[in-house]
Design a protein around this motif. Sequence first.
Motif, short mmCIF file in Angstrom:
data_model
loop_
_atom_site.label_atom_id
_atom_site.label_comp_id
_atom_site.label_asym_id
_atom_site.label_seq_id
_atom_site.Cartn_x
_atom_site.Cartn_y
_atom_site.Cartn_z
N VAL A 11 2.60 -9.77 6.67
CA VAL A 11 1.14 -9.89 6.64
C VAL A 11 0.52 -8.85 7.58
CG1 VAL A 11 -0.80 -11.40 7.26
CG2 VAL A 11 1.08 -12.28 5.89
N GLY A 12 1.15 -8.63 8.72
CA GLY A 12 0.67 -7.60 9.64
C GLY A 12 0.70 -6.22 9.00
N ARG A 13 1.78 -5.92 8.27
CA ARG A 13 1.87 -4.62 7.58
C ARG A 13 0.77 -4.50 6.51
NH1 ARG A 13 4.78 -2.20 11.01
NH2 ARG A 13 6.90 -2.89 11.30
N ILE A 14 0.51 -5.57 5.80
CA ILE A 14 -0.55 -5.56 4.79
C ILE A 14 -1.90 -5.34 5.45
CG2 ILE A 14 -1.79 -6.99 3.11
CD1 ILE A 14 0.98 -8.26 2.46
N GLU A 15 -2.15 -6.07 6.53
CA GLU A 15 -3.41 -5.94 7.25
C GLU A 15 -3.58 -4.52 7.79
OE1 GLU A 15 -5.85 -8.32 10.77
OE2 GLU A 15 -3.68 -8.53 10.63
N GLU A 16 -2.50 -3.95 8.29
CA GLU A 16 -2.53 -2.58 8.80
C GLU A 16 -2.87 -1.60 7.68
OE1 GLU A 16 0.37 0.42 11.35
OE2 GLU A 16 1.24 -1.32 10.35
N THR A 17 -2.25 -1.78 6.53
CA THR A 17 -2.50 -0.89 5.38
C THR A 17 -3.93 -1.03 4.88
OG1 THR A 17 -0.17 -1.06 4.74
CG2 THR A 17 -1.72 -0.30 3.06
N LEU A 18 -4.42 -2.26 4.75
CA LEU A 18 -5.79 -2.47 4.29
C LEU A 18 -6.80 -1.90 5.29
CD1 LEU A 18 -5.64 -6.08 2.82
CD2 LEU A 18 -5.92 -3.93 1.58
N GLY A 19 -6.53 -2.08 6.57
CA GLY A 19 -7.42 -1.53 7.60
C GLY A 19 -7.51 -0.02 7.48
N GLY A 20 -6.37 0.63 7.24
CA GLY A 20 -6.37 2.08 7.07
C GLY A 20 -7.09 2.50 5.80
N ALA A 21 -6.93 1.72 4.73
CA ALA A 21 -7.56 2.06 3.45
C ALA A 21 -9.08 1.92 3.52
CB ALA A 21 -7.00 1.16 2.35
N PHE A 22 -9.56 0.93 4.25
CA PHE A 22 -10.99 0.71 4.35
C PHE A 22 -11.61 1.39 5.56
CE2 PHE A 22 -9.77 -3.01 1.75
CZ PHE A 22 -10.55 -2.73 0.64
N GLY A 23 -10.81 2.09 6.35
CA GLY A 23 -11.33 2.78 7.53
C GLY A 23 -11.69 1.84 8.66
N ASN A 24 -11.12 0.65 8.65
CA ASN A 24 -11.39 -0.33 9.70
C ASN A 24 -10.29 -0.23 10.74
OD1 ASN A 24 -11.72 -2.64 11.27
ND2 ASN A 24 -12.39 -3.90 9.55
N SER A 25 -10.56 0.51 11.81
CA SER A 25 -9.52 0.76 12.81
C SER A 25 -9.13 -0.52 13.55
CB SER A 25 -9.97 1.84 13.79
OG SER A 25 -11.15 1.45 14.46
N ALA A 26 -10.08 -1.43 13.75
CA ALA A 26 -9.75 -2.68 14.43
C ALA A 26 -8.77 -3.51 13.59
CB ALA A 26 -11.01 -3.49 14.70
N MET A 27 -9.02 -3.56 12.29
CA MET A 27 -8.13 -4.30 11.39
C MET A 27 -6.76 -3.63 11.35
SD MET A 27 -8.80 -5.09 7.40
CE MET A 27 -7.91 -6.33 6.52
N ARG A 49 -1.41 -4.63 22.58
CA ARG A 49 -2.02 -4.12 21.36
C ARG A 49 -2.93 -5.15 20.70
NH1 ARG A 49 3.48 -1.60 19.08
NH2 ARG A 49 3.66 0.14 20.51
N ILE A 50 -2.50 -6.40 20.73
CA ILE A 50 -3.34 -7.46 20.16
C ILE A 50 -4.64 -7.56 20.95
CG2 ILE A 50 -3.53 -9.96 19.87
CD1 ILE A 50 -0.55 -9.96 19.11
N ASP A 51 -4.56 -7.51 22.28
CA ASP A 51 -5.77 -7.55 23.10
C ASP A 51 -6.68 -6.38 22.79
OD1 ASP A 51 -4.93 -9.90 24.31
OD2 ASP A 51 -4.14 -8.88 26.11
N GLU A 52 -6.10 -5.18 22.65
CA GLU A 52 -6.90 -4.00 22.31
C GLU A 52 -7.56 -4.17 20.95
OE1 GLU A 52 -4.17 -0.72 22.51
OE2 GLU A 52 -4.11 -0.75 24.70
N ALA A 53 -6.83 -4.70 19.99
CA ALA A 53 -7.38 -4.91 18.65
C ALA A 53 -8.52 -5.93 18.69
CB ALA A 53 -6.29 -5.36 17.70
N ALA A 69 -5.38 -1.76 13.72
CA ALA A 69 -4.69 -1.99 15.00
C ALA A 69 -4.18 -3.42 15.10
CB ALA A 69 -5.62 -1.68 16.17
N SER A 70 -5.00 -4.35 14.66
CA SER A 70 -4.59 -5.76 14.69
C SER A 70 -3.38 -5.98 13.77
CB SER A 70 -5.75 -6.65 14.25
OG SER A 70 -5.34 -7.99 14.18
N GLY A 71 -3.41 -5.37 12.59
CA GLY A 71 -2.29 -5.50 11.66
C GLY A 71 -1.02 -4.91 12.23
N HIS A 72 -1.17 -3.75 12.89
CA HIS A 72 0.01 -3.12 13.50
C HIS A 72 0.58 -4.02 14.59
CE1 HIS A 72 2.65 0.12 14.70
NE2 HIS A 72 2.28 -0.09 15.96
#
Length: 137
Positions: A15-31, A104-108, A33-36
């Motif tokens: 789920v983290g990998r999916i969230e990371e990929t979606l965040g990159g696709a939509f340009g949402n850096s917080a999403m 990283r979670i805190d940063e996200a 970083a959180s996914g990563h």
Amino acid sequence: MGFFGEAKHKVEEVVGRIEETLGGAFGNSAMQASGHAHAEHGEALVEEDEAREKQHSDAPEHQAATGPGTTAPATGPGTAAAQEDDAARQHREQEQRMDDVDRRIDEAKRAQDAVADSGEQLRHAGSTGAAPTEPGA
């Protein structure tokens, strides 16, 4: 660790990998970083599960091969000490990875809060007709 615990950790990683990929696709850096961070945390937990499983699986094999109440012969000088040092090193590395994941979670979360604050300011400015303010101003 039971099957469901291991599955839960693997799901967190995926789920983290999916969230990371979606965040990159939509340009949402917080999403992203959180996914990563979630993926790293899940991966670390999976690795910890595998190490624990290996450690526990070694014990029954040892007893079956040598019989109860006996000890296996050492394979070299300082073998037990070397294994303890290796286990301690692995434990320190695992704790460092977990600290990195927590950081990283805190940063996200901070990034998500900043994005949410910016969105709220834009919504407020749009409803009042006022210019949005800069964060920290």
